[in-house]
Design an enzyme around this catalytic site. Sequence first.
Site, PDB file in Angstrom:
ATOM      1  N   HIS A 147    -114.078 -22.542  65.595  1.00  0.00           N
ATOM      2  CA  HIS A 147    -112.948 -22.919  66.462  1.00  0.00           C
ATOM      3  C   HIS A 147    -113.369 -23.751  67.673  1.00  0.00           C
ATOM      4  CE1 HIS A 147    -114.325 -19.395  68.731  1.00  0.00           C
ATOM      5  NE2 HIS A 147    -113.620 -19.827  69.761  1.00  0.00           N
ATOM      6  N   ASP A 148    -114.585 -23.532  68.172  1.00  0.00           N
ATOM      7  CA  ASP A 148    -115.020 -24.256  69.373  1.00  0.00           C
ATOM      8  C   ASP A 148    -115.958 -25.418  69.048  1.00  0.00           C
ATOM      9  OD1 ASP A 148    -113.649 -23.162  71.526  1.00  0.00           O
ATOM     10  OD2 ASP A 148    -115.048 -21.478  71.746  1.00  0.00           O
TER      11      ASP A 148
ATOM     12  N   LYS B 296    -116.212 -28.192  71.417  1.00  0.00           N
ATOM     13  CA  LYS B 296    -116.919 -28.051  72.699  1.00  0.00           C
ATOM     14  C   LYS B 296    -118.215 -28.849  72.714  1.00  0.00           C
ATOM     15  CE  LYS B 296    -115.547 -23.819  74.979  1.00  0.00           C
ATOM     16  NZ  LYS B 296    -115.970 -22.470  75.349  1.00  0.00           N
TER      17      LYS B 296
ATOM     18  N   HIS C  86    -106.106 -21.929  71.747  1.00  0.00           N
ATOM     19  CA  HIS C  86    -105.751 -21.789  73.173  1.00  0.00           C
ATOM     20  C   HIS C  86    -104.249 -21.934  73.407  1.00  0.00           C
ATOM     21  CE1 HIS C  86    -109.739 -21.403  74.881  1.00  0.00           C
ATOM     22  NE2 HIS C  86    -110.162 -22.435  74.172  1.00  0.00           N
TER      23      HIS C  86
ATOM     24  N   ASP D 173    -110.197 -14.597  70.589  1.00  0.00           N
ATOM     25  CA  ASP D 173    -110.934 -15.489  71.492  1.00  0.00           C
ATOM     26  C   ASP D 173    -110.879 -14.963  72.934  1.00  0.00           C
ATOM     27  OD1 ASP D 173    -112.365 -17.981  71.976  1.00  0.00           O
ATOM     28  OD2 ASP D 173    -110.558 -18.649  72.995  1.00  0.00           O
TER      29      ASP D 173
HETATM   30 FE   LIG Z   1    -112.028 -22.757  72.939  1.00  0.00          FE
HETATM   31 FE   LIG Z   2    -113.656 -19.813  71.981  1.00  0.00          FE
END
Ligand SMILES: [Fe+2]
Ligand SMILES: [Fe+2]
Length: 441
Positions: free
Chosen positions: A308-309, A312, A362, A390
């Site tokens: 999911h990240d 990033k 988010h 999360d």
């Molecule tokens: Fe995130």
């Molecule tokens: Fe996360």
Amino acid sequence: MDVELRLSEVMAALSHALDISDGHPAGHATRTCLIGMRVADEIDLDPADRSALFYGLLLKDLGCSSNAARLSSLYGADDHVAKRNAKRIDQTRLPEALAYIVRNSGGFRDLVRVLAAGAKTMREVTETRCERGAEIARMLELPEETAQTIYSIDEHWDGKGHPHGLAGEEIRILARIACLAQTTEVFLREHGLDVALEMAEKRSGRWFDPALVRILRAAAVDREFWLGVESEDAGARVAALEPDDRLVIADEARLDRVAEAFAQVIDAKSPYTFRHSERVAEIAVATATTLGFPDESLRDLRRAGLLHDIGKLAISNLILDKPGKLTEEEFAAVKRHPLVTEQILRRVTRFADIADIAAAHHEKLDGSGYHRGVRGDELGLPARVLAVADIFEAMTADRPYRQPMEMEQALELMRHDAGARICPDAFGALERSAGPLDRAA
Ligand SMILES: [Fe+2]
Ligand SMILES: [Fe+2]
């Protein structure tokens, strides 16, 4: 029956995440792969070595996230910019190395810190990256030669490279090809073929094996090939280069390994996210099991949790690891990461289904989340479960600079938001499943 999916297609798509993490434009690794395999065509490599090289070229930057935080704090600068600039210069030449340090240090204090850290620290920073890259290649069950190629890609012919200062034929041939290919790609993209060849010639015998530079120069006449490298569909061409007799098929178990391996790449980016993706996946699966999700959905949710990240990787560590409040601009960069996650996962055919779930982690029921700001009725239950997992993981995680919040306290805080901002059903299931979650694992 499903059409068999080649691992090379999955890796070519995911290599874009490694590109952006290392400060390159997306496509750097696939173009490097095309160049390296072209050089390999001219020498007598056996099929096993060709296959190992293929994956080594594509995944050469698997360790890229592991030194990003350290590099960023050392230089007091954006890790992407520092890494991108490092590829443009010859750091073995003192004036160039000094100019690089001056240009890439955030301020005077940072400059002093970098100079004081010296060559030993820089060697360690590179070694971390090489080691992690090789370890993750092994996790992906790729050939040992692939792991070794990734490990030794920064060794130079004259013995002045990293991490061990190997020289000449002490360096594996596959690593010598990869070193030449990755540097050629950077110069080709930024300055065109003539400058790239000039660079290779200048560094022949210092960085590169002179015999390989001669091969590269001989290949320069094949303009069609170079146009292909620079074309939009370079990514599509790359999968076709995997040696046919060594095809690796990405079955479901292999796709799980891919998600697990990339979770490690993602979590290594910042000390604040140590084991975050792995734990989010675990919590989401426990919560969804309580809700009675079928096995197939659990598998998808686990992969969505692990990945999911991934967006990033596109955020500078100056922002990710900033101890104070983020500026508006910095927060805007953070808010983009679910969108980048979505874009990366959509490129992998078999991960297209989890792209929506992962990209919504988010979002909030009242529409106050990001990156779309959609409301609850537009969010499926898997996305709501992932969002809850999360938040819970972030609150209860043990971080280098703060104590973890007690599980009960985190649940209490989340309870206030249940129904308004987070899904009450997913939260209820999290509460019921939270008991057995072993934080010490
Ligand atoms: Fe995130
Ligand atoms: Fe996360």
